[in-house]
Design an enzyme around this catalytic site. Structure first.
Site, PDB file in Angstrom:
ATOM      1  N   ASP A  52      23.850 -10.914   0.151  1.00  0.00           N
ATOM      2  CA  ASP A  52      23.517 -10.076   1.075  1.00  0.00           C
ATOM      3  C   ASP A  52      24.024 -10.613   2.491  1.00  0.00           C
ATOM      4  O   ASP A  52      24.348 -11.926   2.390  1.00  0.00           O
ATOM      5  CB  ASP A  52      22.009 -10.029   1.660  1.00  0.00           C
ATOM      6  CG  ASP A  52      21.014  -9.026   0.432  1.00  0.00           C
ATOM      7  OD1 ASP A  52      21.869  -8.295  -0.172  1.00  0.00           O
ATOM      8  OD2 ASP A  52      19.904  -9.313   0.480  1.00  0.00           O
ATOM      9  N   TYR A 110      18.445 -19.765  -7.294  1.00  0.00           N
ATOM     10  CA  TYR A 110      18.427 -19.600  -5.625  1.00  0.00           C
ATOM     11  C   TYR A 110      17.581 -20.629  -5.007  1.00  0.00           C
ATOM     12  O   TYR A 110      16.202 -21.051  -5.508  1.00  0.00           O
ATOM     13  CB  TYR A 110      17.741 -18.125  -5.049  1.00  0.00           C
ATOM     14  CG  TYR A 110      18.853 -17.046  -5.361  1.00  0.00           C
ATOM     15  CD1 TYR A 110      19.724 -16.918  -4.432  1.00  0.00           C
ATOM     16  CD2 TYR A 110      18.981 -16.400  -6.671  1.00  0.00           C
ATOM     17  CE1 TYR A 110      20.792 -15.723  -4.424  1.00  0.00           C
ATOM     18  CE2 TYR A 110      19.828 -15.166  -6.710  1.00  0.00           C
ATOM     19  CZ  TYR A 110      20.824 -15.141  -5.586  1.00  0.00           C
ATOM     20  OH  TYR A 110      21.649 -13.965  -5.862  1.00  0.00           O
TER      21      TYR A 110
END
EC number: 5.4.99.12
Lengths: 267, 267
Positions: A52, A110
């Protein structure tokens, strides 16, 4: 024709995310422009997945096809000299022609970083969510552990997700703290790094997990309620979506041995 | 009237140095504007010393006089909300009226960071000099040790220095390395942090020391030649001035116990 695979780090602060979109100014756009400037070829790169706007990557992976005769070991330096300083290609290698960065990704990790000190860390401010209030890190760890395993993650996915299935597997998830910057005699709790490693992730999934875990850390939600939230299969059951700036695509791992240096795949 | 002492961190990348100057946009300008906005008072702050354009501070110290009745514990948060996000005040306390941040500084420590990996570290790029070529860290340490003690540092001072004496004392100087970001199987040497701690520093002194040490690290100068350079008392004898971006004012220490929390002074 060769299939080249590359590893890239980027500071996502000033970009509109990884993937090309109408507004432009994406990581993909800059990578494709640098490849064009270097090789004269208008290629379309395939990444392990999108990130994003404002999200960073330590080890994003992409591949593309080229007819260029430039030796593979020259590509990193040559591309970096044509890229902005907040995008750096760190590995390049040739892979079999049928290799696909997204479809063959076996595991992605992540990291989300919270600065739980009273004051922002100005040297790391672009890569941290600043949360000066006290957080119960033990409770956050306990809540996080409920997510390990194979579950339907609908509650932790953006309502805009169009994936046919929201079942994903989280192989491991853990919290590491770094108290080296805490000032003595204060309520500083240092940096809280949350790692989540899984088969794949839905849109906003790690950020919604983090927004919910912060609610747990604040004592507004019990760790065991993570189970109930999972079972609800409803985005409204989970907490808010945490800011993108604290999130970093840490690594992507593959399960191939032909024609690749294994160290790329395990860091 | 009270004398307030504060500790401030800043990312110097986008500023014209610490001290007010005709071109504006200095750290001092922003601090004085924030104090004006908060207290309505047009004060002139006194810092432990200036830092050059592009140089950072982890622990710069300044003081100023105020008639404001705002409690001392409120100042940090109140100023930070009026400062750009790359300037953060982290401590505030009242000190005796005759306390002066520059004159009473007993010891200052600077850190200079070199990234000796093949590729830039994009997340730390604003705070590092990138030197991809191989450096002999042992030789740099040996060269650095020649500077410990009381010496005339004319060779390591800007030619523009107007100080009547260039004699300064370096109490300690050492190198720490951080190899956590090195990629296996490469020539990466990691981050090289050089700390220099002394009674005071001349203009550009740490940067010229570093430019000379890098020349030693590259094998172009023997470590023992640092002695000859000191004895020459001539700027031309030393190496180049290393870039400001790698330099950080690490800490300033004072020798007072009245009315101050001791932890401010030793970090």
């Amino acid at each position: 024709m060769r299939n080249l695979l590359m590893k890239v780090s980027y500071d996502g602060t000033d970009y509109n995310g990884f993937q090309t979109q109408p507004g432009g100014h994406t990581i993909q756009d800059y990578l494709e422009e640098a490849i064009l400037a270097l090789s004269g070829e208008q290629v379309k790169i395939t990444a392990s997945g999108r990130t994003d706007a404002g999200v960073h990557a330590r080890g994003q992976i992409f591949n593309f096809y080229t007819s260029s005769q430039i030796p593979v070991e020259r590509w990193c330096v040559a591309l970096n000299s044509r890229l902005p300083e907040d995008i750096v290609v760190t590995e390049a290698m040739e892979v079999p022609l049928d290799f696909h960065s997204r479809r063959e990704a076996k595991r992605k990790t992540y990291r989300y970083t919270i600065n739980a000190n009273q004051f922002p860390d100005l040297f790391g401010r672009r890569y941290q969510l600043h949360h000066p209030g006290s957080l119960d890190i033990e409770a956050m760890s306990a809540g996080l552990r409920h997510l390990i395993g194979t579950h339907d993650f609908t509650s932790f996915a953006s309502r805009k997700s169009t994936k046919p299935s929201h079942v994903r597997t989280i192989y491991d998830a853990w919290i590491e703290t770094d108290t080296s910057m805490c000032r003595p005699g204060t309520r500083d709790q240092g940096l809280i790094h949350t790692y989540v490693s899984g088969s794949g992730f839905l849109q906003h999934m790690v950020r919604i997990i983090m927004g919910t875990l912060i609610t747990v850390g604040e004592g507004k939600l019990k760790p065991d309620e993570m189970k109930r939230i999972l079972e609800a299969r409803n985005r409204a059951a989970a907490g808010p979506t945490a800011m993108g700036k604290g999130l970093m695509l840490w690594s992507v791992e593959y399960d191939i041995t032909d024609g690749v240096k294994p160290d790329l795949w395990n860091t």
